[in-house]
Motif scaffolding. Structure first.
Motif, PDB file in Angstrom:
ATOM      1  N   ASP A  42       2.364 -12.400  -8.018  1.00  0.00           N
ATOM      2  CA  ASP A  42       1.198 -13.248  -8.294  1.00  0.00           C
ATOM      3  C   ASP A  42       1.583 -14.654  -8.756  1.00  0.00           C
ATOM      4  N   CYS A  48       2.166  -5.868 -14.432  1.00  0.00           N
ATOM      5  CA  CYS A  48       1.191  -6.928 -14.219  1.00  0.00           C
ATOM      6  C   CYS A  48      -0.225  -6.320 -14.221  1.00  0.00           C
ATOM      7  N   CYS A  62       5.248 -12.257 -13.192  1.00  0.00           N
ATOM      8  CA  CYS A  62       4.954 -11.460 -12.010  1.00  0.00           C
ATOM      9  C   CYS A  62       5.255 -12.336 -10.805  1.00  0.00           C
TER      10      CYS A  62
HETATM   11 ZN   LIG Z   1       1.096  -9.254 -10.386  1.00  0.00          ZN
END
Ligand SMILES: [Zn+2]
Length: 62
Positions: free
Chosen positions: A32, A11, A29
């Motif tokens: 996130d 990421c 990801c």
């Molecule tokens: Zn991330």
């Protein structure tokens, strides 16, 4: 997508590992909650291009 390429991709925000969702052609990801698109076999590792995922979507991947 190339498995070796997948291994080296992280990421761009948190530098964490990504999950490849073959059916959606995205790299996720979980930290996130972003899904980075893969276009013509090329991962687009840009925050602006990534789709925000809901907590439910991310939970479903665990
Ligand atoms: Zn991330």
């Amino acid at each position: 997508m190339d498995a070796r390429l997948l291994e080296i991709l992280v990421c761009p925000i948190c530098k964490g590992p990504l999950d490849y969702l073959k059916d959606q052609q995205v790299l996720v990801c979980k930290a996130d909650r972003l899904a980075y698109p893969i276009r013509d076999g090329i991962p687009v590792m840009l925050e602006d291009e990534a789709r925000a995922m809901s907590a439910e979507e991310v939970d479903a991947l665990r």
